[in-house]
Design a protein around this motif. Structure first.
Motif, PDB file in Angstrom:
ATOM      1  N   ARG A  51       0.630  -1.067   0.221  1.00 38.84           N
ATOM      2  CA  ARG A  51       0.064  -0.080   0.174  1.00 38.84           C
ATOM      3  C   ARG A  51       1.064   1.464   0.040  1.00 38.84           C
ATOM      4  NH1 ARG A  51      -5.216   0.489   0.537  1.00 38.84           N
ATOM      5  NH2 ARG A  51      -5.205  -1.048   1.260  1.00 38.84           N
ATOM      6  N   LYS A  52       1.099   2.208  -1.259  1.00 34.30           N
ATOM      7  CA  LYS A  52       1.426   3.515  -1.398  1.00 34.30           C
ATOM      8  C   LYS A  52       0.755   4.689  -0.504  1.00 34.30           C
ATOM      9  CE  LYS A  52       4.249   2.730  -3.921  1.00 34.30           C
ATOM     10  NZ  LYS A  52       5.799   2.671  -4.573  1.00 34.30           N
ATOM     11  N   ARG A  53       1.963   5.268  -0.203  1.00 31.02           N
ATOM     12  CA  ARG A  53       1.759   6.539   0.496  1.00 31.02           C
ATOM     13  C   ARG A  53      -0.176   7.379   0.618  1.00 31.02           C
ATOM     14  NH1 ARG A  53       7.246   9.605   1.896  1.00 31.02           N
ATOM     15  NH2 ARG A  53       8.545   7.746   3.402  1.00 31.02           N
ATOM     16  N   GLY A  55      -2.578   5.992  -0.953  1.00 28.62           N
ATOM     17  CA  GLY A  55      -3.237   4.445  -1.140  1.00 28.62           C
ATOM     18  C   GLY A  55      -3.707   3.375  -1.506  1.00 28.62           C
ATOM     19  N   ARG A  56      -2.516   3.949  -3.454  1.00 29.86           N
ATOM     20  CA  ARG A  56      -2.791   2.857  -4.350  1.00 29.86           C
ATOM     21  C   ARG A  56      -2.072   1.459  -3.649  1.00 29.86           C
ATOM     22  NH1 ARG A  56       0.845   4.228  -8.001  1.00 29.86           N
ATOM     23  NH2 ARG A  56       1.879   5.364  -6.568  1.00 29.86           N
ATOM     24  N   LEU A  57      -2.547   0.766  -4.744  1.00 30.90           N
ATOM     25  CA  LEU A  57      -1.991  -0.542  -4.035  1.00 30.90           C
ATOM     26  C   LEU A  57      -1.165  -1.445  -5.264  1.00 30.90           C
ATOM     27  CD1 LEU A  57      -5.251  -2.908  -2.547  1.00 30.90           C
ATOM     28  CD2 LEU A  57      -2.770  -2.529  -0.758  1.00 30.90           C
ATOM     29  N   GLU A  58       0.198  -2.092  -4.677  1.00 31.62           N
ATOM     30  CA  GLU A  58       0.431  -2.435  -6.066  1.00 31.62           C
ATOM     31  C   GLU A  58       1.789  -3.576  -5.936  1.00 31.62           C
ATOM     32  OE1 GLU A  58       4.993  -0.238  -6.528  1.00 31.62           O
ATOM     33  OE2 GLU A  58       3.170   0.883  -7.734  1.00 31.62           O
ATOM     34  N   PRO A 100      -1.926  -6.307   2.674  1.00 29.01           N
ATOM     35  CA  PRO A 100      -1.058  -5.229   2.035  1.00 29.01           C
ATOM     36  C   PRO A 100      -0.038  -4.391   3.358  1.00 29.01           C
ATOM     37  CG  PRO A 100      -3.305  -4.907   1.599  1.00 29.01           C
ATOM     38  CD  PRO A 100      -3.366  -6.500   2.395  1.00 29.01           C
ATOM     39  N   PRO A 102       2.254  -1.696   4.504  1.00 26.48           N
ATOM     40  CA  PRO A 102       2.269  -0.308   3.622  1.00 26.48           C
ATOM     41  C   PRO A 102       3.707  -0.070   4.059  1.00 26.48           C
ATOM     42  CG  PRO A 102       1.275  -0.694   6.245  1.00 26.48           C
ATOM     43  CD  PRO A 102       1.899  -1.702   5.273  1.00 26.48           C
ATOM     44  N   THR A 103       4.152   1.092   2.787  1.00 28.54           N
ATOM     45  CA  THR A 103       5.470   1.219   2.420  1.00 28.54           C
ATOM     46  C   THR A 103       6.295   1.734   3.374  1.00 28.54           C
ATOM     47  OG1 THR A 103       4.469   3.562   1.275  1.00 28.54           O
ATOM     48  CG2 THR A 103       5.341   2.000  -0.151  1.00 28.54           C
TER      49      THR A 103
END
Length: 149
Positions: A51-53, A55-58, A100, A102-103
């Motif tokens: 989970r990017k800062r 909110g996107r998921l990759e 997920p 978090p970064t």
């Protein structure tokens, strides 16, 4: 697909069907060289998501960790083997996280791993990860490095 009996690559699928409650595909294969039959299964690999800062998921990309760590270690006397071990450890932790990741958590893990490996690389990585804005940020982080607790 290589034949497990003779090693030939000339095999063909003679039957396919869902397996494991549609979570996999079972394939019966025939080796064209030795005539033996064998079964293979295709399963989806579970992807570790990040989970990017914003909110996107990759999908988790260990090569991004390796690039960031290598950049922090540029010109430092640390072996490639140590970098590979660090990346592998981070990847294992991410897979065990259970959702997920978090970064921020990944960045924290990298800092934990870099600190005993190379303090200069730790400071370089921290300056980007923690978004240092001036010399005072470096001073605070160096003071934290010197604190044994």
């Amino acid at each position: 697909m290589r034949c497990p009996h003779c090693g030939a690559e000339d095999t063909r699928v003679i039957d396919s069907r869902p397996a494991e409650g549609n979570a996999a595909i079972r394939r019966r294969r025939l080796c064209e060289v030795c005539g033996e039959r064998f079964t293979t299964y295709e399963r989806r690999e579970p992807a570790t998501m990040v989970r990017k800062r914003d909110g996107r998921l990759e999908p988790f990309a260990p090569e991004k960790i390796a690039a960031g760590v290598s950049s922090a270690l540029a010109g430092r006397p640390v072996e490639e083997r140590a970098v590979a071990a660090l990346v592998s450890e981070i990847e294992s932790r991410a897979q065990a996280y259970g959702g997920p990741v978090p970064t921020a958590e990944i960045g924290h893990w990298v800092l934990e791993s870099l600190r005993p490996l190379d303090e200069v690389a730790y400071l370089r990585f921290a300056s980007v990860y923690k978004e240092f804005e001036g010399a005072s940020d470096f001073e605070k982080e160096m003071a934290a490095l010197e604190d044994p607790s």
